[in-house]
Structures are given as C-alpha cells and as structure tokens.
Design a protein around this motif. Structure first.
Motif, PDB file in Angstrom:
ATOM      1  N   TRP A  42       0.857  -1.182   0.000  1.00  0.00           N
ATOM      2  CA  TRP A  42       0.000   0.000   0.000  1.00  0.00           C
ATOM      3  C   TRP A  42       0.893   1.231   0.000  1.00  0.00           C
ATOM      4  N   GLN A  46      -2.480   5.738  -0.750  1.00  0.00           N
ATOM      5  CA  GLN A  46      -3.594   4.799  -0.639  1.00  0.00           C
ATOM      6  C   GLN A  46      -4.004   4.603   0.816  1.00  0.00           C
ATOM      7  N   ALA A  50      -7.633   5.607   2.459  1.00  0.00           N
ATOM      8  CA  ALA A  50      -8.457   4.645   3.193  1.00  0.00           C
ATOM      9  C   ALA A  50      -8.862   5.198   4.548  1.00  0.00           C
ATOM     10  N   GLU A  51      -7.918   5.832   5.218  1.00  0.00           N
ATOM     11  CA  GLU A  51      -8.212   6.411   6.531  1.00  0.00           C
ATOM     12  C   GLU A  51      -9.255   7.519   6.405  1.00  0.00           C
ATOM     13  N   LYS A  53     -11.548   7.782   4.110  1.00  0.00           N
ATOM     14  CA  LYS A  53     -12.828   7.168   3.784  1.00  0.00           C
ATOM     15  C   LYS A  53     -13.525   6.637   5.024  1.00  0.00           C
ATOM     16  N   TYR A 297      -9.367  -1.318   7.313  1.00  0.00           N
ATOM     17  CA  TYR A 297      -9.336  -0.725   5.967  1.00  0.00           C
ATOM     18  C   TYR A 297      -9.496  -1.759   4.855  1.00  0.00           C
ATOM     19  N   ASP A 298     -10.065  -2.907   5.186  1.00  0.00           N
ATOM     20  CA  ASP A 298     -10.452  -3.847   4.142  1.00  0.00           C
ATOM     21  C   ASP A 298     -11.468  -3.178   3.216  1.00  0.00           C
ATOM     22  N   MET A 299     -11.529  -3.643   1.974  1.00  0.00           N
ATOM     23  CA  MET A 299     -12.456  -3.093   1.000  1.00  0.00           C
ATOM     24  C   MET A 299     -13.884  -3.015   1.546  1.00  0.00           C
ATOM     25  N   GLN A 301     -14.887  -2.470   4.552  1.00  0.00           N
ATOM     26  CA  GLN A 301     -15.039  -1.325   5.454  1.00  0.00           C
ATOM     27  C   GLN A 301     -15.144  -0.025   4.669  1.00  0.00           C
ATOM     28  N   LEU A 302     -14.362   0.095   3.618  1.00  0.00           N
ATOM     29  CA  LEU A 302     -14.353   1.333   2.836  1.00  0.00           C
ATOM     30  C   LEU A 302     -15.645   1.510   2.045  1.00  0.00           C
ATOM     31  N   ARG A 349      -2.570  -9.109   2.879  1.00  0.00           N
ATOM     32  CA  ARG A 349      -3.020  -8.019   2.004  1.00  0.00           C
ATOM     33  C   ARG A 349      -3.085  -8.538   0.571  1.00  0.00           C
ATOM     34  N   TYR A 362      -9.099  -4.245  -3.027  1.00  0.00           N
ATOM     35  CA  TYR A 362      -8.050  -4.485  -2.042  1.00  0.00           C
ATOM     36  C   TYR A 362      -8.647  -5.096  -0.780  1.00  0.00           C
TER      37      TYR A 362
END
Length: 379
Positions: A42, A46, A50-51, A53, A297-299, A301-302, A349, A362
């Motif tokens: 990452w 990126q 993520a953070e 988001k 921050y898995d997809m 969660q985003l 990851r 991701y």
C-alpha cells in the motif's frame, strides 16, 4: 498508521510467508492477468485515502434505539441470512489446511514425543479418556514462554479458577460428545459447515472429533441435515459466543484446537474479551486458537455508507448483521489478556481482480495463531 506495512518490510520481519501464495504483482500493467495478487504493498497515498474514507463513513452513527435492536435480535438477523442463502453463499474453505496445518493432527504425531520429552513433569493434568494423552499435538511448537514473547499471561481470579475446576470435574464425571477422542477441534461460528466438512472429509483419523456451533439455529440445522454430517465424528450445537451463563458441552482443558473464521468480528466489541477468555479455558495446555478475520481498511469497510457505523470500526450491513475491522495489536491484546502466547499474527493483504469488469479490490485480512502455555501460570 497501525496495520499498514509494505510487503517487503513485513516479510523481512516475519519471514517469507509461503502460505498466502506466491503470486506477486511486479508490473502494474499485468494487474488483470490473474484473479488475485498476494502481499500487495500500500502506498502512503492509498493508506491515507483509506483512513479518510473510514473517517467519512463514521461521522454519522446508527441511532441508539436501532443499535439495541441489532444487539437483542442478532440471532434473528443471522437466521434470516441463512434462510435466504442456505448453503449457497460461502464456499468450502479448503485453503484452511495450507494456512492451519494444525487441523490435520495425523501429520503432527511426530511432534508429540518431542513435546512430551521436553516438558516432562511440567504438564497440567487434564481430563483425557485416552491413555496416550495425545492432546498436546501442535504444529509450530515453540519452547519459549509467554514472558520471552513479551506477553504476560493473566490467570483468572482464584474464585473463578475454583469454580471452573468444579465445573470441569462435573463434566468429566459424565460422558460428553467426543469424550473418547484424542484430538478435538471446535469451530465457533460454523455457519453451514464450510470449515467443518472439509476437515471431516480430509482427515479420516478415527481419534479426531469435531465440534461446531453457531449463533443461528438455522445454520446449525443446515449442518445437521447435510449428507456429510456424521454424529459419530461431529457434534453441532447452537451457542451464543457472548452468553456468559451457557457453558460449552466440553470440559475445560479438553480441546486441541479452536477455530474462529470471520466470526469474532460479528459480535459487539465490548463482549469480545470475555468470549475469548471463556474459549481459552477450554484449550488443553499447548492447544491452539486459530483466527482469520477482517483487517482494518479492508475493502468491505471502505464501502460502507454514512449511517451504517455503530461505533468506531464497527458497522451494520443492510441485512442487519454486523462486522468489526481489526488491527493486529487489538487481536494480540485480546488473546494475550486471555493468557495465550503469540505464535503467529499476520496481515494478509491481497488485490482481487474482476477481469470482466476491469475492477480491482483491495482485501485486508488478519491471520492469528495463539497457544495456551504448557506450563501452568500457577505452577
């Protein structure tokens, strides 16, 4: 930022992880040549995106009245889920035997003699019906104590310890399912059996017995009515992981392995520690707790929208089921506070690819192995 490690750095610290695969993306132009790539790095941009988001989708919380409903009626939402999807939602997890060789005890018999000779006289007596006591079979054995790993085990209060011993003796006095087995595995949150049935089909060791439980009575019924379900080798039962008053149908110090696959994340964070504490007491000295779950921050969660956040990193899906996204440190604290020693705690990851739609996804998962110490903390 916790949880983000470039793949090269992480591999250098933890050693090369063959288990997660060996397909690495070195040329970004080839991203759509395969369905998935391992140990994807990452970039700082990126990670920061993520953070941002997550901060954005966490600004609006679910109202307290609905939060209470999701907690009180959690079993209803999971029952509805399995009534709709039955056994067609999840695929059987045959990857388990690569990641968790502990699930194939017949391969680990050679480790037992070494383990017993190294620790002769230091084992905690446990309730066994077998004479050879082969409940201490563990893959990746380590002779180091929890102190050398930098963790302090926390024994339960004296009163609680006495109570647990009394319960243990009560159960030992009677036969319990799988009491004659010498290697016992429990899966908590078994769903419709995507972990249990691959274990039973792959491992024909007659000394093996598998327990499985789920919060959803619908899921357990689907397991019990599956043609692969064999009551002589498996016992499926309904159980609430968070219920402090309901005991498991096995005595303390009786299980070799406990499996938690994407299940701890489904319960309210405030109840996680007590749930792990109770499970820890079921493990034999040397027994393993194996976990694979959602990482921060898995997809998934985003992708949550505003208004679906229950509390920090804890969300509700559209069907009423809930999910938490962990960091490695959070899981380490949960297990070590329960008196277990770290054997493995890795971030997996991956970059999953939809070649048809030209989409990249991701994924961030965490995989853990924690062991109950061979030496009693009171000895």
């Amino acid at each position: 930022m916790d949880g983000f490690h470039p793949a090269g750095t992480h591999a250098a610290v933890c050693g090369k992880r063959q288990q997660f695969g060996s397909r690495f993306l070195s040329d970004p132009a080839r991203v759509f040549h395969h369905n998935a790539w391992d140990s994807v790095e990452w970039s700082e941009e990126q990670a920061a995106a993520a953070e941002r988001k997550v901060q954005e989708n966490s600004t609006q919380r679910v109202c307290q009245e609905k939060q209470v409903d999701y907690e009180i009626n959690a079993n209803k939402y999971w029952n509805d889920f399995y009534k709709i999807h039955e056994n067609g939602f999840f695929k059987d997890r045959h990857w388990l035997f690569t990641e968790f060789p502990e699930l194939a005890p017949s391969q680990n018999q050679n480790h037992l003699k070494d383990l017993l000779s190294e620790n002769k006289g230091s084992e905690v007596p446990v309730c066994r019906s077998s004479e050879d006591g082969s409940g201490l079979i563990i893959e990746e054995q380590h002779s180091c104590s929890s102190v050398s790993l930098g963790h302090k085990t926390q024994p339960p209060p004296v009163e609680e310890n006495v109570t647990q011993k009394l319960r243990h003796l009560e159960i030992c006095a009677d036969e319990f399912p799988g009491s004659s087995a010498t290697y016992r595995i429990l899966e908590v949150g078994c769903g419709v059996g995507n972990t249990v049935f691959p274990i039973l089909q792959t491992n024909n060791d007659p000394r093996l017995f598998v327990y499985c439980c789920d919060f959803s009575s619908t899921a357990v019924e689907l397991v019990q009515t599956n043609s692969a379900y064999d009551p002589s080798r498996c016992f499926a039962f309904v159980h609430d992981l968070c219920d402090e008053d309901k005991s498991y149908p096995v005595p303390g110090d009786s299980l070799d392995v406990i499996i938690l696959i994407f299940v701890l994340s489904a319960i309210i964070p405030d109840k996680m520690q007590k749930a792990i504490n109770r499970l820890s007491r079921l493990l034999k000295p040397g027994g393993m707790m194996l976990l694979r779950d959602y990482g921060r921050y898995d997809m998934a969660q985003l992708r949550f929208k505003k208004g679906q956040c229950l509390s920090e990193n804890f969300y509700v899906r559209g069907d009423g089921t809930r999910v938490y996204f962990f960091t490695q440190d959070e899981l380490d604290t949960l297990f070590t506070t329960a008196g277990l020693e770290k054997v493995q705690n890795l971030v997996d990851r991956r970059l999953q690819v939809n070649r048809g739609k030209q989409l990249t996804m991701y994924r961030v998962w965490i995989q853990c192995k924690y062991r109950k110490p061979l030496l009693s903390s009171t000895s």
